[in-house]
Design a protein around this motif. Structure first.
Motif, PDB file in Angstrom:
ATOM      1  N   THR A 123      36.558  59.998  47.948  1.00 57.10           N
ATOM      2  CA  THR A 123      35.179  60.239  47.579  1.00 57.10           C
ATOM      3  C   THR A 123      34.426  60.673  48.819  1.00 57.10           C
ATOM      4  O   THR A 123      33.939  59.846  49.589  1.00 57.10           O
ATOM      5  CB  THR A 123      34.554  58.971  46.987  1.00 57.10           C
ATOM      6  N   GLY A 124      34.377  61.971  49.053  1.00 62.25           N
ATOM      7  CA  GLY A 124      33.642  62.476  50.197  1.00 62.25           C
ATOM      8  C   GLY A 124      34.311  62.091  51.499  1.00 62.25           C
ATOM      9  O   GLY A 124      35.454  62.433  51.763  1.00 62.25           O
ATOM     10  N   GLU A 125      33.612  61.314  52.314  1.00 61.16           N
ATOM     11  CA  GLU A 125      34.101  60.946  53.630  1.00 61.16           C
ATOM     12  C   GLU A 125      34.866  59.630  53.631  1.00 61.16           C
ATOM     13  O   GLU A 125      35.366  59.208  54.672  1.00 61.16           O
ATOM     14  CB  GLU A 125      32.921  60.859  54.600  1.00 61.16           C
ATOM     15  N   HIS A 126      34.968  58.948  52.504  1.00 63.07           N
ATOM     16  CA  HIS A 126      35.601  57.641  52.457  1.00 63.07           C
ATOM     17  C   HIS A 126      36.467  57.521  51.208  1.00 63.07           C
ATOM     18  O   HIS A 126      36.320  58.287  50.258  1.00 63.07           O
ATOM     19  CB  HIS A 126      34.550  56.530  52.477  1.00 63.07           C
ATOM     20  N   THR A 127      37.347  56.550  51.216  1.00 61.94           N
ATOM     21  CA  THR A 127      38.218  56.269  50.080  1.00 61.94           C
ATOM     22  C   THR A 127      37.737  54.995  49.409  1.00 61.94           C
ATOM     23  O   THR A 127      37.493  53.989  50.084  1.00 61.94           O
ATOM     24  CB  THR A 127      39.673  56.100  50.534  1.00 61.94           C
ATOM     25  N   ALA A 128      37.572  55.037  48.098  1.00 58.63           N
ATOM     26  CA  ALA A 128      37.080  53.870  47.349  1.00 58.63           C
ATOM     27  C   ALA A 128      38.250  53.078  46.790  1.00 58.63           C
ATOM     28  O   ALA A 128      39.238  53.643  46.309  1.00 58.63           O
ATOM     29  CB  ALA A 128      36.163  54.321  46.216  1.00 58.63           C
ATOM     30  N   ILE A 129      38.135  51.752  46.856  1.00 57.24           N
ATOM     31  CA  ILE A 129      39.161  50.853  46.333  1.00 57.24           C
ATOM     32  C   ILE A 129      38.498  49.822  45.434  1.00 57.24           C
ATOM     33  O   ILE A 129      37.451  49.269  45.778  1.00 57.24           O
ATOM     34  CB  ILE A 129      39.925  50.143  47.475  1.00 57.24           C
ATOM     35  N   GLU A 130      39.106  49.579  44.279  1.00 58.33           N
ATOM     36  CA  GLU A 130      38.649  48.537  43.362  1.00 58.33           C
ATOM     37  C   GLU A 130      39.621  47.369  43.410  1.00 58.33           C
ATOM     38  O   GLU A 130      40.838  47.566  43.457  1.00 58.33           O
ATOM     39  CB  GLU A 130      38.582  49.060  41.927  1.00 58.33           C
ATOM     40  N   LEU A 131      39.082  46.157  43.385  1.00 63.20           N
ATOM     41  CA  LEU A 131      39.905  44.959  43.370  1.00 63.20           C
ATOM     42  C   LEU A 131      39.379  44.012  42.299  1.00 63.20           C
ATOM     43  O   LEU A 131      38.175  43.747  42.224  1.00 63.20           O
ATOM     44  CB  LEU A 131      39.890  44.244  44.725  1.00 63.20           C
ATOM     45  N   THR A 132      40.256  43.483  41.486  1.00 59.53           N
ATOM     46  CA  THR A 132      39.892  42.487  40.482  1.00 59.53           C
ATOM     47  C   THR A 132      40.961  41.416  40.461  1.00 59.53           C
ATOM     48  O   THR A 132      42.149  41.699  40.648  1.00 59.53           O
ATOM     49  CB  THR A 132      39.790  43.114  39.076  1.00 59.53           C
ATOM     50  N   GLY A 133      40.540  40.191  40.245  1.00 65.48           N
ATOM     51  CA  GLY A 133      41.499  39.096  40.184  1.00 65.48           C
ATOM     52  C   GLY A 133      40.799  37.761  40.064  1.00 65.48           C
ATOM     53  O   GLY A 133      39.576  37.676  39.912  1.00 65.48           O
ATOM     54  N   THR A 134      41.583  36.695  40.144  1.00 66.72           N
ATOM     55  CA  THR A 134      41.055  35.340  40.079  1.00 66.72           C
ATOM     56  C   THR A 134      40.518  34.942  41.448  1.00 66.72           C
ATOM     57  O   THR A 134      41.193  35.091  42.464  1.00 66.72           O
ATOM     58  CB  THR A 134      42.154  34.358  39.643  1.00 66.72           C
ATOM     59  N   ASP A 135      39.295  34.432  41.453  1.00 63.05           N
ATOM     60  CA  ASP A 135      38.646  34.088  42.714  1.00 63.05           C
ATOM     61  C   ASP A 135      39.112  32.719  43.202  1.00 63.05           C
ATOM     62  O   ASP A 135      39.541  31.862  42.416  1.00 63.05           O
ATOM     63  CB  ASP A 135      37.126  34.094  42.543  1.00 63.05           C
ATOM     64  N   ARG A 136      39.001  32.526  44.508  1.00 64.18           N
ATOM     65  CA  ARG A 136      39.278  31.248  45.142  1.00 64.18           C
ATOM     66  C   ARG A 136      38.559  31.221  46.484  1.00 64.18           C
ATOM     67  O   ARG A 136      38.230  32.279  47.029  1.00 64.18           O
ATOM     68  CB  ARG A 136      40.783  31.040  45.339  1.00 64.18           C
ATOM     69  N   PRO A 137      38.279  30.053  47.052  1.00 69.65           N
ATOM     70  CA  PRO A 137      37.614  29.998  48.357  1.00 69.65           C
ATOM     71  C   PRO A 137      38.412  30.740  49.424  1.00 69.65           C
ATOM     72  O   PRO A 137      39.626  30.572  49.543  1.00 69.65           O
ATOM     73  CB  PRO A 137      37.554  28.493  48.656  1.00 69.65           C
ATOM     74  N   GLY A 138      37.718  31.597  50.179  1.00 67.87           N
ATOM     75  CA  GLY A 138      38.369  32.316  51.266  1.00 67.87           C
ATOM     76  C   GLY A 138      39.013  33.622  50.877  1.00 67.87           C
ATOM     77  O   GLY A 138      39.562  34.325  51.739  1.00 67.87           O
ATOM     78  N   LEU A 139      38.938  34.000  49.588  1.00 68.92           N
ATOM     79  CA  LEU A 139      39.623  35.217  49.156  1.00 68.92           C
ATOM     80  C   LEU A 139      39.014  36.452  49.787  1.00 68.92           C
ATOM     81  O   LEU A 139      39.741  37.347  50.246  1.00 68.92           O
ATOM     82  CB  LEU A 139      39.579  35.319  47.625  1.00 68.92           C
ATOM     83  N   PHE A 140      37.678  36.543  49.822  1.00 74.87           N
ATOM     84  CA  PHE A 140      37.047  37.729  50.408  1.00 74.87           C
ATOM     85  C   PHE A 140      37.386  37.848  51.889  1.00 74.87           C
ATOM     86  O   PHE A 140      37.565  38.952  52.414  1.00 74.87           O
ATOM     87  CB  PHE A 140      35.530  37.666  50.213  1.00 74.87           C
ATOM     88  N   SER A 141      37.516  36.723  52.568  1.00 72.47           N
ATOM     89  CA  SER A 141      37.919  36.738  53.976  1.00 72.47           C
ATOM     90  C   SER A 141      39.343  37.262  54.125  1.00 72.47           C
ATOM     91  O   SER A 141      39.646  38.046  55.042  1.00 72.47           O
ATOM     92  CB  SER A 141      37.809  35.327  54.563  1.00 72.47           C
ATOM     93  N   GLU A 142      40.230  36.856  53.241  1.00 74.05           N
ATOM     94  CA  GLU A 142      41.612  37.328  53.298  1.00 74.05           C
ATOM     95  C   GLU A 142      41.700  38.827  53.034  1.00 74.05           C
ATOM     96  O   GLU A 142      42.479  39.536  53.683  1.00 74.05           O
ATOM     97  CB  GLU A 142      42.462  36.561  52.287  1.00 74.05           C
ATOM     98  N   ILE A 143      40.898  39.314  52.105  1.00 81.05           N
ATOM     99  CA  ILE A 143      40.872  40.757  51.827  1.00 81.05           C
ATOM    100  C   ILE A 143      40.407  41.525  53.060  1.00 81.05           C
ATOM    101  O   ILE A 143      40.996  42.543  53.442  1.00 81.05           O
ATOM    102  CB  ILE A 143      39.959  41.047  50.616  1.00 81.05           C
ATOM    103  N   SER A 144      39.350  41.028  53.712  1.00 77.37           N
ATOM    104  CA  SER A 144      38.839  41.684  54.918  1.00 77.37           C
ATOM    105  C   SER A 144      39.878  41.683  56.030  1.00 77.37           C
ATOM    106  O   SER A 144      40.035  42.677  56.753  1.00 77.37           O
ATOM    107  CB  SER A 144      37.564  40.973  55.390  1.00 77.37           C
ATOM    108  N   ALA A 145      40.607  40.579  56.166  1.00 78.72           N
ATOM    109  CA  ALA A 145      41.629  40.487  57.216  1.00 78.72           C
ATOM    110  C   ALA A 145      42.778  41.460  56.967  1.00 78.72           C
ATOM    111  O   ALA A 145      43.296  42.084  57.909  1.00 78.72           O
ATOM    112  CB  ALA A 145      42.146  39.058  57.303  1.00 78.72           C
TER     113      ALA A 145
END
Length: 496
Positions: free
Chosen positions: A127-149
């Motif tokens: 998409t233009g200058e960047h690539t878009a990614i979609e993520l869906t799943g079951t949430d848990r504490p620390g998940l967004f941190s793991e995705i960023s890592a």
């Protein structure tokens, strides 16, 4: 050779309707009728999805819709919006007024906006200058941190990301670029590697039956942050988040066999206080409508969330009214299914009720809002989310953006144990991150000015239908309105 005769077609025929009835879309800005808000009137040839496009256009400009009247019977669309800016003031900047007229007139045909559909993103697209990614799943504490890592380890720079968590489901749309070249990632093998690693992280949550819950990672044909492709702007990301949550059936509530590591629910009293969303559905047999009424706490983007949900569920809104009632909002929608039928079965009504309740709950986050404004660098998001996790804070919503050389990130966090966030944690984080200047302040409590003299007001389209008022958009009663102060979470501002 025989001559081929074609029937004559007048090239002016396409403009015939406009020549008789005037322009197919008229946008009128009224700054005289009310002292505390601006009136935006839209008269247009009706098309499916037009209401959502107009509401989305106003939302994109950070305008607060306090009241609205809508009618789209037959082939004509008439709408009246009472709007203010993000500070609760009427619109006085002529540039903003001109932009409203231009944007709405441009979006009169929803086909010009190339809306993001529920099945979008099945292929790998840049998409233009960047690539878009979609993520869906079951949430848990620390998940967004793991995705960023994971993205940091894979040499991906997160340019923008938006994540919602609701009923133990996570939906995230992220825009990434190559760390070294700052260009889109279009190598199929590398994209496959990124998807595989992210899928592993999302699939780490196991339900009570011992199997992995449904999760997904895919690149998507979404617009670049801050820009548009064929009319799609970043507000469509919020619509896509609604769609991802809907596809994940977050409206069914947390699964009965939820993982023990899932984030605990708020205290019972707090949950009851925030649950004040009342959705009812009745039948209007005379006009074969189903009447959907919604009453809940007033807030920005409330109308967008409701209209977006009904539109994506394939319902057509013929009439609607939105009005303030104290610190609450009353919404009323006269709808039919896209096939022309009202809601006939009790199961269909209950499904719409549950989906609307979920859509209005997704954006509301209880806890503490942490806002970061710092010089952008590779791995900043990973470092911040890791620190939050180490201090026992779980991210329930995130809005990550890059503005020039600055990273502007907002996180809504809750204590992993389910207790209120101890603000002493702020001091601990400040001591650990000496390079950051940390400031704590209260978020402004109101988007509108206070006026305790305003009487409660409720507007029903039933009266309009009975009296057969044809052009109500030009006749409305001046009423003073306000929004009482409400408790807002703290803001933690981190500045380099």
């Amino acid at each position: 050779m025989k001559k081929v005769c074609w029937p004559y077609f007048d090239p002016e025929f396409e403009n015939f309707t406009e020549r008789i009835h005037g322009p197919s879309c008229r946008v009128c800005i009224d700054n005289e009728s009310f002292e505390d808000c601006t009136i935006v009137k839209v008269d247009s040839v009706n098309k499916q999805g037009l209401l959502l496009q107009v509401v989305q256009a106003l939302t994109e400009m950070n305008l607060f819709i306090s009241k609205s009247y809508i009618s789209s019977d037959a082939e004509w669309f008439m709408d009246v919006f009472h709007v203010t800016d993000e500070h609760g003031n009427k619109l006085t900047d002529q540039n903003v007024i001109n932009r409203i007229q231009q944007v709405i007139a441009k979006r009169k045909d929803p086909r010009d906006s190339s809306q993001v559909k529920s099945g979008a993103g099945t292929g790998r697209e840049n998409t233009g200058e960047h690539t878009a990614i979609e993520l869906t799943g079951t949430d848990r504490p620390g998940l967004f941190s793991e995705i960023s890592a994971v993205l940091k380890d894979l040499k991906c720079n997160v340019v923008e990301a938006h994540a919602w968590s609701h009923n133990e489901r996570l939906a995230c749309v992220a825009y990434i670029s190559d760390q070294s070249t700052d260009s889109p990632i279009d190598d199929p093998r590398r994209l496959a590697t990124i998807e595989e690693h992210l899928a592993t992280v999302l699939g780490a949550t196991i339900n009570g039956s011992g199997t992995h819950d449904e999760q997904g990672v895919k690149t998507a044909g979404l617009p670049p942050p801050g820009g548009s492709i064929n009319g799609i702007t970043t507000t469509n990301v919020e619509r896509r988040l609604h769609q991802l949550m809907f596809a994940g059936r977050d409206f069914d509530g947390p699964p009965a066999n939820a993982s023990l590591s899932a984030l605990p629910s708020p205290a019972e009293g707090e949950e009851e206080r925030n649950k004040k969303i009342i959705v009812t559905i009745e039948s209007c047999n005379e006009k074969r409508y189903s009447v959907v009424t919604v009453e809940c706490k007033d807030r920005p983007k409330l109308m967008f969330d409701t209209v977006c949900t009904l539109t994506d569920m394939q319902y057509v809104i013929f009439h609607a009214s939105i009005s303030p009632h104290g610190d609450s909002a009353f919404q009323e929608y006269y709808i039919r299914h896209i096939n022309g039928c009202p809601l006939n079965t009790e199961s269909e009504k209950q499904r719409v009720i549950k989906c609307l309740e979920a859509a209005l709950e997704r954006r509301v986050c209880e806890g503490v809002r942490l806002k970061l404004c710092a010089n952008n660098r590779i791995g900043l998001l990973s470092d911040i989310t890791r620190l939050l996790r180490e201090y026992g804070l779980a991210v329930v919503r995130a809005d990550v953006e890059t503005q020039g050389e600055k990273a502007v990130d907002a996180f809504y966090v809750r204590d992993i144990s389910g207790n209120e966030v101890d603000m002493k944690i702020v001091e601990s984080m400040k001591r650990e991150m000496e390079a950051l200047a940390l400031e704590v302040k209260n978020e402004p409590s109101s988007h509108r000015r206070s006026s305790p003299e305003r009487p409660p007001f409720c507007f029903s389209f039933g009266d309009i239908l009975k009296s057969q008022i044809e052009r109500f958009s030009h006749h409305f009663i001046p009423i003073k309105w306000t929004k009482n102060a409400v408790r807002q979470p703290h803001i933690l501002t981190l500045l380099y």
